[in-house]
Enzyme design. Structure first.
Site, PDB file in Angstrom:
ATOM      1  N   CYS A 130     -30.291  22.289 -19.868  1.00 13.10           N
ATOM      2  CA  CYS A 130     -29.008  23.003 -19.918  1.00 13.10           C
ATOM      3  C   CYS A 130     -28.732  23.525 -21.323  1.00 13.10           C
ATOM      4  CB  CYS A 130     -27.876  22.100 -19.445  1.00 13.10           C
ATOM      5  SG  CYS A 130     -27.706  20.613 -20.431  1.00 13.10           S
ATOM      6  N   ASP A 143     -32.595  15.635 -15.420  1.00 16.53           N
ATOM      7  CA  ASP A 143     -31.457  16.502 -15.766  1.00 16.53           C
ATOM      8  C   ASP A 143     -30.790  15.994 -17.037  1.00 16.53           C
ATOM      9  OD1 ASP A 143     -29.446  18.394 -15.722  1.00 16.53           O
ATOM     10  OD2 ASP A 143     -28.265  17.353 -14.190  1.00 16.53           O
TER      11      ASP A 143
HETATM   12  N1  SAH Z   1     -27.629  15.018 -13.064  1.00 20.83           N
HETATM   13  C1  SAH Z   1     -26.202  14.906 -13.286  1.00 20.83           C
HETATM   14  C2  SAH Z   1     -25.758  15.476 -14.610  1.00 20.83           C
HETATM   15  C3  SAH Z   1     -26.482  14.914 -15.807  1.00 20.83           C
HETATM   16  S1  SAH Z   1     -25.673  15.151 -17.334  1.00 20.83           S
HETATM   17  C4  SAH Z   1     -25.454  15.547 -12.125  1.00 20.83           C
HETATM   18  O1  SAH Z   1     -26.085  16.054 -11.186  1.00 20.83           O
HETATM   19  O2  SAH Z   1     -24.223  15.547 -12.149  1.00 20.83           O
HETATM   20  C5  SAH Z   1     -26.713  14.236 -18.390  1.00 20.83           C
HETATM   21  C6  SAH Z   1     -26.605  12.728 -18.230  1.00 20.83           C
HETATM   22  O3  SAH Z   1     -27.591  12.125 -19.062  1.00 20.83           O
HETATM   23  C7  SAH Z   1     -25.281  12.119 -18.668  1.00 20.83           C
HETATM   24  O4  SAH Z   1     -24.729  11.436 -17.580  1.00 20.83           O
HETATM   25  C8  SAH Z   1     -25.636  11.144 -19.796  1.00 20.83           C
HETATM   26  O5  SAH Z   1     -24.902   9.924 -19.725  1.00 20.83           O
HETATM   27  C9  SAH Z   1     -27.081  10.873 -19.517  1.00 20.83           C
HETATM   28  N2  SAH Z   1     -27.924  10.497 -20.668  1.00 20.83           N
HETATM   29  C10 SAH Z   1     -27.911  10.970 -21.925  1.00 20.83           C
HETATM   30  N3  SAH Z   1     -28.916  10.435 -22.649  1.00 20.83           N
HETATM   31  C11 SAH Z   1     -29.591   9.602 -21.812  1.00 20.83           C
HETATM   32  C12 SAH Z   1     -30.751   8.762 -21.950  1.00 20.83           C
HETATM   33  N4  SAH Z   1     -31.407   8.683 -23.084  1.00 20.83           N
HETATM   34  N5  SAH Z   1     -31.155   8.070 -20.862  1.00 20.83           N
HETATM   35  C13 SAH Z   1     -30.493   8.152 -19.700  1.00 20.83           C
HETATM   36  N6  SAH Z   1     -29.415   8.928 -19.514  1.00 20.83           N
HETATM   37  C14 SAH Z   1     -28.961   9.635 -20.547  1.00 20.83           C
END
Ligand code: SAH
Length: 413
Positions: free
Chosen positions: A353, A313
């Site tokens: 998204c 996600d």
């Molecule tokens: N799955 C979550 C929402 C995810 S939002 C839920 O159910 O609420 C996207 C997330 O990806 C954010 O928390 C952000 O910190 C993280 N993120 C962004 N780039 C990333 C990367 N390269 N590796 C790991 N996480 C990352």
């Protein structure tokens, strides 16, 4: 002088707007007469002078006018009240607002351009994570366009009147505000707002960081998808990549997953996962790790780890047309790596998204990743966003979230 502007489009630029689209781009405008003030009332006419609708002016943005109505009417407090009432009427049909948190205003899709309002129902938490006050409701606002910004005080009054929240917090720290020439704005606009509250979702309690969490504090748009993914979780080892506060993984653990590894690059998010796991008595089966998911997926593969269910996600990889190619590479890489980590008959729950990266592009990436991994996928569910984030006709940008659930079909199965 009144803050009012008449916008005349170039010839034949009206079709998209007549089909229901709420935006007028700067390059579609032949001339503008009147106020150039940020948030001014705009009346939009076709090249031939046909009335198209009423909007508000964003002088510094490529999206120059956002329409709030097809009639000749100002966006004043009475308009906000009426439009909010309609938005709430719809939410009451899809959510129980007495106990459930919900997005109550989803911008243009609800006729209130550039305005996002999430209403959280829960209990304040102290620094120790224990309840620290009576249950209540709080509204978190994002004001993302000049028209809404100029009307903010009235919007807050209407929300306070209609919903009597304990407090209203503005979290207008999204980068899109820069494109409107608006500085970030964060602060309590009404009443009082605890830094953290506990909300209930899918039978679990989640600590939500209203003050410092990402976006409005909690991703309400994935609620049904978390529950849908959890159906496949019993007995499986789960990898929840890009987990934020742990929504998918904890739902899976509660549904009976054997173990969950939750990964996010944000240390704060990972700390929240750990707390939320403890909060729900799931800490023994949930491990949370701060890491770049791209790197971690590669490492897990090298270590020969396998999972029964992988959730992806990520944040929006494509925030513009120019970013589409890079986004395709990013989505392809994580999906390919996830497929390599799946056991035979494993489940992939994969999300995007990004509105720019539409359903067809996303499906093409999954096809590509499946072909490269040498595995066949059986598509089980093609899902979208939670119903409190309505999709409306004429405004394709409102349909942004994709969540595909698929399983690998391996020989011998
Ligand atoms: N799955 C979550 C929402 C995810 S939002 C839920 O159910 O609420 C996207 C997330 O990806 C954010 O928390 C952000 O910190 C993280 N993120 C962004 N780039 C990333 C990367 N390269 N590796 C790991 N996480 C990352």
């Amino acid at each position: 002088m009144e803050d009012r502007v008449a916008i005349r489009l170039k010839p034949r630029e009206e079709d998209r707007i007549l089909a229901g689209h709420p935006w007028v781009y700067d390059n579609e405008i032949a001339r503008a007469e009147g106020s150039a003030a940020s948030g001014a009332e705009a009346r939009v006419l076709s090249g031939r002078g046909r009335f198209l609708g009423s909007g508000t002016l964003s002088p510094g943005s490529k999206i120059r006018v956002r329409l709030h109505s097809r009639a000749d009417e100002d966006w004043n407090e009475a308009f906000t009240r009426r439009t909010l009432d309609a938005a709430l009427g719809f939410r009451r049909r899809v959510r129980d607002l007495s106990s459930e948190s919900a997005r109550i205003v989803f911008g243009e899709a609800d006729g209130l351009p550039g305005l996002v309002a999430d209403r959280f129902v829960g209990t304040p938490l102290g620094p120790d994570g224990e309840p620290a006050g009576p249950a209540g409701s709080w509204i978190v606002l994002q004001v993302l366009a000049a028209g809404a910004e100029a009307r903010k005080a009235g919007i807050v009054r209407v929300l306070a009147d209609a919903l009597s929240p304990e407090g209203i917090l503005e979290r207008s720290d999204a980068p899109v505000r820069q494109r409107e020439g608006l500085p970030p704005a964060v602060g309590v606009l009404e009443g009082s707002v605890p830094d953290r509250i506990e909300i209930r979702e899918n039978g679990l309690g989640f600590a939500v960081d209203l003050a410092a969490g990402q976006k409005t504090g909690w991703f309400l748009d994935q609620r049904e998808n978390r529950a849908a993914a959890a159906v496949y979780a019993p007995g499986r080892t789960v990898l929840d990549a890009f987990c934020n506060a742990g929504g998918f993984g904890l739902c899976a653990a509660r549904a009976g997953a054997a173990s969950v590894l939750s990964v996010d690059s944000s240390e704060a998010a990972v700390a929240q996962v750990r707390e939320n796991a403890r909060r729900n008595g799931l800490a023994d089966r949930v491990e949370a790790r701060a890491a770049n998911a791209f790197d971690l997926l590669r490492e897990l593969e090298k270590e020969g780890r396998r999972f029964g269910l992988v959730v992806l996600d990520p944040p929006a990889f494509a925030k513009s047309r120019a970013a589409l190619e890079g986004a395709a590479r990013g989505y392809k890489e994580i999906n390919l790596r996830a497929l390599r980590l799946l056991e035979p008959g494993g489940i992939l729950v994969t999300c995007s998204c990004s509105w720019w990266f539409d359903r067809e592009r996303f499906r093409a990436v999954l096809e590509d990743a499946a072909a490269d991994s040498g595995r066949r996928l059986r598509y089980l569910e093609d899902r979208g966003q939670a119903p409190d984030h309505p999709v409306v006709s004429g405004y394709p940008e409102s349909r942004y979230l994709k969540c595909v659930i698929a399983e690998t079909v391996d020989s011998g199965q």
